[in-house]
Write a protein that holds these residues in place. Structure first.
Motif, PDB file in Angstrom:
ATOM      1  N   THR A   1      10.641   1.976  -8.957  1.00 29.05           N
ATOM      2  CA  THR A   1      11.381   3.115  -9.493  1.00 29.05           C
ATOM      3  C   THR A   1      10.448   4.268  -9.858  1.00 29.05           C
ATOM      4  OG1 THR A   1      11.282   2.108 -11.685  1.00 29.05           O
ATOM      5  CG2 THR A   1      13.266   1.673 -10.377  1.00 29.05           C
ATOM      6  N   ASP A   2       9.144   4.070  -9.739  1.00 26.06           N
ATOM      7  CA  ASP A   2       8.149   5.092 -10.031  1.00 26.06           C
ATOM      8  C   ASP A   2       8.250   6.227  -9.009  1.00 26.06           C
ATOM      9  OD1 ASP A   2       5.489   5.942 -11.345  1.00 26.06           O
ATOM     10  OD2 ASP A   2       4.993   5.830  -9.196  1.00 26.06           O
ATOM     11  N   GLU A   3       8.255   7.474  -9.488  1.00 23.72           N
ATOM     12  CA  GLU A   3       8.462   8.625  -8.598  1.00 23.72           C
ATOM     13  C   GLU A   3       7.352   8.764  -7.557  1.00 23.72           C
ATOM     14  OE1 GLU A   3      10.760  11.266  -6.836  1.00 23.72           O
ATOM     15  OE2 GLU A   3      11.366  10.077  -8.578  1.00 23.72           O
ATOM     16  N   ALA A   4       6.104   8.527  -7.942  1.00 21.67           N
ATOM     17  CA  ALA A   4       4.999   8.618  -6.971  1.00 21.67           C
ATOM     18  C   ALA A   4       5.153   7.558  -5.884  1.00 21.67           C
ATOM     19  CB  ALA A   4       3.659   8.461  -7.691  1.00 21.67           C
ATOM     20  N   ASP A   5       5.572   6.368  -6.268  1.00 17.57           N
ATOM     21  CA  ASP A   5       5.793   5.290  -5.298  1.00 17.57           C
ATOM     22  C   ASP A   5       6.948   5.645  -4.361  1.00 17.57           C
ATOM     23  OD1 ASP A   5       5.353   2.755  -4.108  1.00 17.57           O
ATOM     24  OD2 ASP A   5       6.892   1.851  -5.389  1.00 17.57           O
ATOM     25  N   ARG A   6       8.002   6.236  -4.913  1.00 16.82           N
ATOM     26  CA  ARG A   6       9.159   6.631  -4.099  1.00 16.82           C
ATOM     27  C   ARG A   6       8.767   7.729  -3.105  1.00 16.82           C
ATOM     28  NH1 ARG A   6      13.920   4.708  -5.654  1.00 16.82           N
ATOM     29  NH2 ARG A   6      15.139   6.479  -4.966  1.00 16.82           N
TER      30      ARG A   6
ATOM     31  N   GLY B   1       0.818  -1.210   0.000  1.00 19.95           N
ATOM     32  CA  GLY B   1       0.000   0.000   0.000  1.00 19.95           C
ATOM     33  C   GLY B   1       0.850   1.256   0.000  1.00 19.95           C
ATOM     34  N   ALA B   2       0.200   2.396  -0.228  1.00 24.27           N
ATOM     35  CA  ALA B   2       0.893   3.679  -0.283  1.00 24.27           C
ATOM     36  C   ALA B   2       1.143   4.281   1.098  1.00 24.27           C
ATOM     37  CB  ALA B   2       0.087   4.665  -1.135  1.00 24.27           C
TER      38      ALA B   2
ATOM     39  N   ARG C   1       8.924   7.536   0.977  1.00 26.85           N
ATOM     40  CA  ARG C   1       9.614   8.508   1.844  1.00 26.85           C
ATOM     41  C   ARG C   1       8.728   8.883   3.036  1.00 26.85           C
ATOM     42  NH1 ARG C   1      10.881  10.789  -3.355  1.00 26.85           N
ATOM     43  NH2 ARG C   1      13.024  10.239  -3.881  1.00 26.85           N
ATOM     44  N   ALA C   2       7.443   9.073   2.765  1.00 27.77           N
ATOM     45  CA  ALA C   2       6.500   9.416   3.847  1.00 27.77           C
ATOM     46  C   ALA C   2       6.395   8.253   4.837  1.00 27.77           C
ATOM     47  CB  ALA C   2       5.137   9.761   3.269  1.00 27.77           C
ATOM     48  N   ARG C   3       6.345   7.027   4.334  1.00 22.25           N
ATOM     49  CA  ARG C   3       6.283   5.860   5.241  1.00 22.25           C
ATOM     50  C   ARG C   3       7.571   5.756   6.051  1.00 22.25           C
ATOM     51  NH1 ARG C   3       4.433   3.583   0.506  1.00 22.25           N
ATOM     52  NH2 ARG C   3       6.193   2.137   0.335  1.00 22.25           N
ATOM     53  N   TRP C   4       8.719   5.964   5.422  1.00 20.76           N
ATOM     54  CA  TRP C   4      10.012   5.924   6.116  1.00 20.76           C
ATOM     55  C   TRP C   4       9.999   6.924   7.270  1.00 20.76           C
ATOM     56  CZ3 TRP C   4      14.836   3.496   4.462  1.00 20.76           C
ATOM     57  CH2 TRP C   4      15.936   3.850   5.246  1.00 20.76           C
ATOM     58  N   LYS C   5       9.572   8.158   6.994  1.00 20.08           N
ATOM     59  CA  LYS C   5       9.516   9.188   8.036  1.00 20.08           C
ATOM     60  C   LYS C   5       8.559   8.789   9.156  1.00 20.08           C
ATOM     61  CE  LYS C   5      10.682  13.024   4.996  1.00 20.08           C
ATOM     62  NZ  LYS C   5      10.184  14.230   4.305  1.00 20.08           N
ATOM     63  N   HIS C   6       7.443   8.176   8.779  1.00 19.46           N
ATOM     64  CA  HIS C   6       6.465   7.711   9.765  1.00 19.46           C
ATOM     65  C   HIS C   6       7.105   6.708  10.729  1.00 19.46           C
ATOM     66  CE1 HIS C   6       2.527   6.389  11.312  1.00 19.46           C
ATOM     67  NE2 HIS C   6       2.995   5.155  11.177  1.00 19.46           N
ATOM     68  N   TYR C   7       7.777   5.708  10.183  1.00 19.63           N
ATOM     69  CA  TYR C   7       8.401   4.686  11.033  1.00 19.63           C
ATOM     70  C   TYR C   7       9.551   5.274  11.847  1.00 19.63           C
ATOM     71  CZ  TYR C   7       5.936   1.634   7.721  1.00 19.63           C
ATOM     72  OH  TYR C   7       4.982   1.032   6.921  1.00 19.63           O
ATOM     73  N   ALA C   8      10.388   6.077  11.209  1.00 21.69           N
ATOM     74  CA  ALA C   8      11.548   6.660  11.903  1.00 21.69           C
ATOM     75  C   ALA C   8      11.108   7.576  13.039  1.00 21.69           C
ATOM     76  CB  ALA C   8      12.426   7.411  10.902  1.00 21.69           C
TER      77      ALA C   8
END
Length: 143
Positions: free
Chosen positions: A114-119, A95-96, A123-130
């Motif tokens: 490699t899709d920019e929207a997916d990337r 999921g997004a 990034r938002a999920r990474w920040k959420h977990y971090a």
């Protein structure tokens, strides 16, 4: 605490997910896959044709439908809602957004294409977990 891993630069998310699920079942891991219902339906279709000589046992869960007892041992379950998840070992998110309830799993795997929207969503999920104190493993996938 849940171990979080991101796999970046994946050319084909569902093909990569199939390979991860095959590897996990070979190692007797139990995996729940979550994401939009349409993505899970497509993954279900791809899993049936992924490897002509090795089947990845899986179950596509439908919201609100009970799972028959004989199917509860299926090692891979595709679940749009984690409330009905059969397993809490490994969670594969397609999921997004960060899935609600991910912290009840031992491990969370994120696949990023490699899709920019997916990337950007990753990034938002990474920040959420971090921001919640999770250590994150980063894996670069080579084509």
């Amino acid at each position: 605490m849940t171990r979080v891993s991101f796999h970046f630069n994946v050319p084909h998310r569902l093909g990569y997910a199939c390979r991860l699920l095959r590897k996990a079942t070979r190692q007797n891991a139990r995996v729940t896959v979550t994401g939009p219902a349409a993505t899970l339906a497509e993954l279900d279709r791809v899993l049936w044709s992924f490897d002509p000589i090795e089947f990845v046992p899986h179950l596509l869960l439908r919201a609100g439908e009970p799972v028959p007892g004989r199917l509860q041992a299926t090692p891979v379950c595709l679940a749009p809602d984690l409330g009905g998840a059969l397993h809490h070992d490994v969670l594969l998110n397609l999921g997004a957004e960060a899935p609600a309830g991910f912290e009840s799993f031992e491990r969370l795997v994120e696949i990023v294409s490699t899709d920019e929207a997916d990337r950007n969503a990753a990034r938002a999920r990474w920040k959420h977990y971090a921001s919640r104190g999770y250590e994150i493993e980063r894996h670069e996938v080579e084509a």
